[in-house]
Scaffold this motif. Sequence first.
Motif, PDB file in Angstrom:
ATOM      1  N   ARG A 127      -7.643  11.076  27.084  1.00  0.00           N
ATOM      2  CA  ARG A 127      -8.289   9.858  26.563  1.00  0.00           C
ATOM      3  C   ARG A 127      -9.029  10.175  25.261  1.00  0.00           C
ATOM      4  O   ARG A 127      -8.948   9.444  24.290  1.00  0.00           O
ATOM      5  CB  ARG A 127      -9.282   9.275  27.585  1.00  0.00           C
ATOM      6  CG  ARG A 127      -8.647   8.539  28.732  1.00  0.00           C
ATOM      7  CD  ARG A 127      -8.108   7.184  28.360  1.00  0.00           C
ATOM      8  NE  ARG A 127      -9.122   6.201  27.982  1.00  0.00           N
ATOM      9  CZ  ARG A 127      -8.841   4.926  27.721  1.00  0.00           C
ATOM     10  NH1 ARG A 127      -7.603   4.483  27.794  1.00  0.00           N
ATOM     11  NH2 ARG A 127      -9.794   4.097  27.381  1.00  0.00           N
ATOM     12  N   GLU A 128      -9.740  11.303  25.259  1.00  0.00           N
ATOM     13  CA  GLU A 128     -10.506  11.661  24.056  1.00  0.00           C
ATOM     14  C   GLU A 128      -9.573  11.962  22.880  1.00  0.00           C
ATOM     15  O   GLU A 128      -9.863  11.599  21.745  1.00  0.00           O
ATOM     16  CB  GLU A 128     -11.428  12.856  24.350  1.00  0.00           C
ATOM     17  CG  GLU A 128     -12.579  12.445  25.258  1.00  0.00           C
ATOM     18  CD  GLU A 128     -13.519  13.606  25.598  1.00  0.00           C
ATOM     19  OE1 GLU A 128     -14.522  13.341  26.294  1.00  0.00           O
ATOM     20  OE2 GLU A 128     -13.250  14.752  25.176  1.00  0.00           O
ATOM     21  N   GLN A 129      -8.460  12.618  23.175  1.00  0.00           N
ATOM     22  CA  GLN A 129      -7.481  12.883  22.114  1.00  0.00           C
ATOM     23  C   GLN A 129      -6.926  11.577  21.562  1.00  0.00           C
ATOM     24  O   GLN A 129      -6.714  11.437  20.361  1.00  0.00           O
ATOM     25  CB  GLN A 129      -6.329  13.745  22.645  1.00  0.00           C
ATOM     26  CG  GLN A 129      -6.716  15.172  22.967  1.00  0.00           C
ATOM     27  CD  GLN A 129      -7.127  15.951  21.729  1.00  0.00           C
ATOM     28  OE1 GLN A 129      -6.454  15.907  20.703  1.00  0.00           O
ATOM     29  NE2 GLN A 129      -8.245  16.639  21.815  1.00  0.00           N
ATOM     30  N   SER A 130      -6.660  10.621  22.459  1.00  0.00           N
ATOM     31  CA  SER A 130      -6.145   9.315  22.024  1.00  0.00           C
ATOM     32  C   SER A 130      -7.149   8.639  21.103  1.00  0.00           C
ATOM     33  O   SER A 130      -6.783   8.094  20.062  1.00  0.00           O
ATOM     34  CB  SER A 130      -5.897   8.405  23.230  1.00  0.00           C
ATOM     35  OG  SER A 130      -4.725   8.797  23.887  1.00  0.00           O
ATOM     36  N   ILE A 131      -8.405   8.683  21.488  1.00  0.00           N
ATOM     37  CA  ILE A 131      -9.451   8.035  20.686  1.00  0.00           C
ATOM     38  C   ILE A 131      -9.573   8.728  19.324  1.00  0.00           C
ATOM     39  O   ILE A 131      -9.623   8.082  18.275  1.00  0.00           O
ATOM     40  CB  ILE A 131     -10.793   8.057  21.459  1.00  0.00           C
ATOM     41  CG1 ILE A 131     -10.672   7.181  22.714  1.00  0.00           C
ATOM     42  CG2 ILE A 131     -11.944   7.589  20.574  1.00  0.00           C
ATOM     43  CD1 ILE A 131     -11.790   7.382  23.727  1.00  0.00           C
ATOM     44  N   ARG A 132      -9.561  10.060  19.355  1.00  0.00           N
ATOM     45  CA  ARG A 132      -9.687  10.831  18.114  1.00  0.00           C
ATOM     46  C   ARG A 132      -8.535  10.517  17.155  1.00  0.00           C
ATOM     47  O   ARG A 132      -8.734  10.247  15.976  1.00  0.00           O
ATOM     48  CB  ARG A 132      -9.677  12.330  18.473  1.00  0.00           C
ATOM     49  CG  ARG A 132      -9.943  13.272  17.324  1.00  0.00           C
ATOM     50  CD  ARG A 132      -9.666  14.695  17.760  1.00  0.00           C
ATOM     51  NE  ARG A 132     -10.571  15.158  18.796  1.00  0.00           N
ATOM     52  CZ  ARG A 132     -11.742  15.753  18.544  1.00  0.00           C
ATOM     53  NH1 ARG A 132     -12.121  15.958  17.315  1.00  0.00           N
ATOM     54  NH2 ARG A 132     -12.508  16.156  19.531  1.00  0.00           N
ATOM     55  N   ARG A 133      -7.327  10.506  17.702  1.00  0.00           N
ATOM     56  CA  ARG A 133      -6.142  10.218  16.878  1.00  0.00           C
ATOM     57  C   ARG A 133      -6.166   8.831  16.291  1.00  0.00           C
ATOM     58  O   ARG A 133      -5.760   8.612  15.161  1.00  0.00           O
ATOM     59  CB  ARG A 133      -4.884  10.256  17.747  1.00  0.00           C
ATOM     60  CG  ARG A 133      -4.438  11.596  17.998  1.00  0.00           C
ATOM     61  CD  ARG A 133      -2.979  11.646  18.187  1.00  0.00           C
ATOM     62  NE  ARG A 133      -2.730  13.049  17.914  1.00  0.00           N
ATOM     63  CZ  ARG A 133      -1.579  13.639  17.983  1.00  0.00           C
ATOM     64  NH1 ARG A 133      -0.525  12.945  18.320  1.00  0.00           N
ATOM     65  NH2 ARG A 133      -1.449  14.895  17.684  1.00  0.00           N
TER      66      ARG A 133
END
Length: 244
Positions: A209-215
């Motif tokens: 989820r955090e990677q998705s948000i960061r991207r």
Amino acid sequence: MKFYVLTLFPEMIEQGLGASILGRAQERGAIAVRTVNIRDFSENKHGHVDDYPYGGGAGMVMQPGPVYRACEAVEAEIGHKARVLYMTPQGRVFDQKLAGELAQEEELIFLCGHYEGIDERVLEQKVTDSVSLGDYVLTGGELPAMVMIDCISRLIPGVLSNEQSAEVESFYDNLLEYPQYTRPEEFMGLRVPEVLLSGHHANIEKWRREQSIRRTLERRPDLLTGARLSEKEEEFLQKLREIT
Ligand code: ADE
């Protein structure tokens, strides 16, 4: 779902959609793709379907009669009103939301133009939705129709083997997809993120989820206004914004 495609180049559609996932989905009957050659509805002895534009100008215009008759034939076969989608750069820009809306229909009719377009009168009579793939001009409506059929089909139950995968991807929830890794664990000195090897599902979920948000923040910040984030995720996003 049954897709009807009115086109002068049925072989493009048949070949483009006949392979891989959509080919198998057709064999299983999860979707059906029926092409209708507009040329078959020409009343001209040479099978012509286009003519010079009134008022002059470059190129040829598709005549209204063959398009109208092709459309009537399909509507008669369906037996009730169906949406007729005209592929044109002048239309509503196609996106995941429109794909979801169209996936609810039982049948869809795609009208593909070529040359300089189609006589306006038949468009006024028959088209319910003008749809564009984006702000660029293509040589015809076949590629846009194939793109749309591909995108709509993956939302139809039985098309993807793993039903989940339609949801976890880019644009679900207005977030881009997290990065994926497979074997080997190390490639050219680059290791797979440790959390993915941990087997700890909650941590993996949080990291993704955090990677998705960061991207999404880095690549498509415009999408974030429509994303549904938990309070913790909002805090995470806020921190990212502060350091960038
Ligand atoms: N036909 C030509 N260009 C197009 C586009 N960008 N979208 C949909 N149909 C088209």
